[in-house]
Design an enzyme around this catalytic site. Structure first.
Site, mmCIF file in Angstrom:
data_model
loop_
_atom_site.group_PDB
_atom_site.id
_atom_site.type_symbol
_atom_site.label_atom_id
_atom_site.label_comp_id
_atom_site.label_asym_id
_atom_site.label_seq_id
_atom_site.Cartn_x
_atom_site.Cartn_y
_atom_site.Cartn_z
ATOM 1 C CB SER A 262 -0.878 0.016 1.248
ATOM 2 O OG SER A 262 -0.061 0.257 2.375
ATOM 3 C CE LYS A 263 0.338 8.595 -0.849
ATOM 4 N NZ LYS A 263 0.945 8.943 0.392
ATOM 5 N NE ARG A 264 -2.096 3.425 6.033
ATOM 6 C CZ ARG A 264 -2.780 2.317 6.343
ATOM 7 N NH1 ARG A 264 -2.333 1.496 7.268
ATOM 8 N NH2 ARG A 264 -3.923 2.047 5.739
ATOM 9 C CG ASP A 267 3.518 7.497 2.429
ATOM 10 O OD1 ASP A 267 4.119 7.705 1.354
ATOM 11 O OD2 ASP A 267 2.320 7.766 2.618
#
Ligand code: GLU
Length: 503
Positions: A262-264, A267
């Site tokens: 995921s994008k998380r 990040d």
């Protein structure tokens, strides 16, 4: 394969394209090109609520940046357009009506509130509400109501959806190129909505109608669409159409191997999950992109190809051309593909070595104001000397600043190691050698200084370490003689004199 292969990438413009989407596009592209077929971009924008400004252009830009352009699609007309589903709106209703007429679908008048009530009621009892054969006759639809009642509602303009009538007690035999044969018991399927009350088809209807009308031969898409396959098969059958072949690509997993990337994750661990930078039009939040992070499209394509596919050999470096030749859906794995950010860097480092130094020099020059007045050929030569240690263009400055500006300080630890009592005397001798040299080339420098060291029986480190420190400011960088040659005699002398004076 006798028919002309036609595949499509069919994203919904609901935000930036995740690298998983780019991987899907890439596998479609490779498959099409391997078989001399066409790669189509279709924008699936029937869900107006999820439409995001700029997402469609982002998708097109991403494919272009990766070097996997589509043959037909929005902004590239072909014989099967329009390629944006919102522009094909008037086309879908007839198929939904056909399905109702043939008894494969029905009108459902249930309000959102009543469905919500059923859902919550089931939840409270620890069950899941499924609209299908087991309860459809107790709900508000054309199967449960009399013909007059239905007519009355339709004539009265009551809101309705059209649902697929999933059969009871049947076994469906589905085929997937990657997963093999799949058996599905129809009793577990729900009666999916095909046509919505807002006059728009749902994904399922629009998707199979378009795949049929656009003569798509192979549907290659992410694993998350596998649960829809049973419905899609039934829709093809109910409409009397041949089914295309299907291939559902494995999920891309987090670096830990557990769960979907995921994008998380990006990040948290410091890597992008999008091909290009994306600015959210509502919040103005900026998400990093591979391009802006300094990745080469060749590296991106190569690492994406290995997410779920492998050639069955040790070879890891593949140009797009080689990927096209080697690609085979039969070698795509069923199990999830773990994303490895270090490996993406490894690929980039490789492709860095293959870049043309002049092109790199131009990009580097644009990034650093210090290089504004420096000759591009000089920058290009510097890059030739340092790029073997670089993964990104943004690494260049740290690896090469001393070719452009004299060191203003000397690394403390290195100074203690390199600058000893006799150093000033040694560097003074080197200065004399350098000053006396007429032919200032790498080979004359090498033989003069190395010859002098050997004939005087001085330890190499005693000369080379302070020399490097004087030129670079730290004990790093390429060959000392390359550095001296590049910065030239005057600058070499200046840097050595400065150190001698300070010792
Ligand atoms: N619109 C769907 C998506 O966003 C397409 C799925 C498919 O390829 O059938 O991924």
């Amino acid at each position: 394969m006798t028919e002309n292969v036609r595949v499509r990438f069919a994203p919904s413009p609901t935000g930036p394209l995740h690298i998983g989407g780019v991987r899907t596009a890439l596998f479609n592209y490779l498959f099409a090109k391997k078989h001399g077929g066409d790669f189509i971009l279709r924008i699936e924008d029937t869900d107006q609520n999820r439409y995001v400004e700029g997402a469609e252009q982002y998708i097109i830009d991403s494919l272009n940046w990766c070097g996997i352009p589509f043959d037909e699609g929005v902004s590239k007309p072909g014989d099967f357009g329009p390629y944006r589903q919102s522009e094909r709106k008037q086309l879908y209703k007839q198929y939904a009506d056909n399905l109702v007429a043939s008894g494969n679908a029905y009108y459902a008048f249930d309000t959102a509130e009543s469905l919500d009530f059923h859902r919550k009621d089931h939840e409270a009892k620890g069950k899941t509400f499924i609209y299908n054969w087991h309860n459809r006759l107790k709900l508000n639809n054309s199967l449960a109501l009399s013909a007059e009642e239905v007519k009355e509602k339709l004539d009265g303009g009551e809101d309705y959806v059209i649902r697929f009538k999933s059969p009871q007690d049947e076994t469906l035999h589905l085929k997937d190129i990657i997963r093999g044969d799949i058996k599905i018991d129809t009793n577990i399927l729900d009666d999916k909505v095909l046509f919505k009350s807002d006059g728009m088809p749902t994904y399922h209807l629009a998707n199979i109608v378009d795949d049929h009308l656009m003569k798509i031969t192979h549907v290659i898409r992410g694993e998350e669409w596998l649960p829809s396959l049973a419905l899609h098969y039934q829709l093809y059958n109910a409409l009397g159409w041949d089914t295309p072949e299907f291939a559902h690509l494995p999920l891309i997993l987090k670096p830990t191997g557990k769960g979907k990337l995921s994008k998380r994750d990006g990040d948290k661990l410091g890597f992008p999950v999008f091909p290009l930078e994306w600015t959210d039009p509502k919040t103005n939040d900026v998400s990093r992109g591979y391009k802006e992070d300094g990745y080469f499209p060749e590296a991106m394509v190569n690492f994406l190809a290995f997410l779920g596919w492998n050639p069955g050999t040790e070879q890891e470096i593949f140009s797009l051309e080689e990927l096209i030749n080697s690609f085979d859906l039969g070698r795509v794995n069923k199990s999830g593909a773990r994303f490895d950010p270090d490996k993406t860097k490894w690929f980039n480092h490789h492709y860095m070595q293959e870049q043309d130094n002049d092109t790199l020099a131009n990009s580097f020059k644009k990034q650093r104001s210090e290089l504004e007045d420096i000759d591009i050929n000089y920058i290009s030569m510097v890059i030739g000397l340092i790029k073997e240690r670089a993964t990104f263009i943004s690494d260049f400055w740290d690896l090469s600043h001393f070719f452009f500006v004299a060191p203003s300080s000397y690394d403390e630890k290195a100074s203690k190691k390199a600058f000893k009592d006799g150093t000033a005397a040694i560097l003074t001798e080197v200065l004399t050698l350098v000053n006396n040299m007429e032919d200032f080339t790498v080979s004359t420098l090498t033989s003069a200084i190395k010859g002098w060291i050997t004939s005087n029986n001085i330890g190499f480190g005693k000369v080379m370490m302070p020399l490097r420190l004087a030129l670079v400011g730290a004990l790093q960088g390429p060959d000392v003689f390359d550095i001296m040659f590049m910065i030239g005699k005057n600058e070499t002398v200046k840097r050595l004199e400065k150190v001698v004076a300070s010792l």
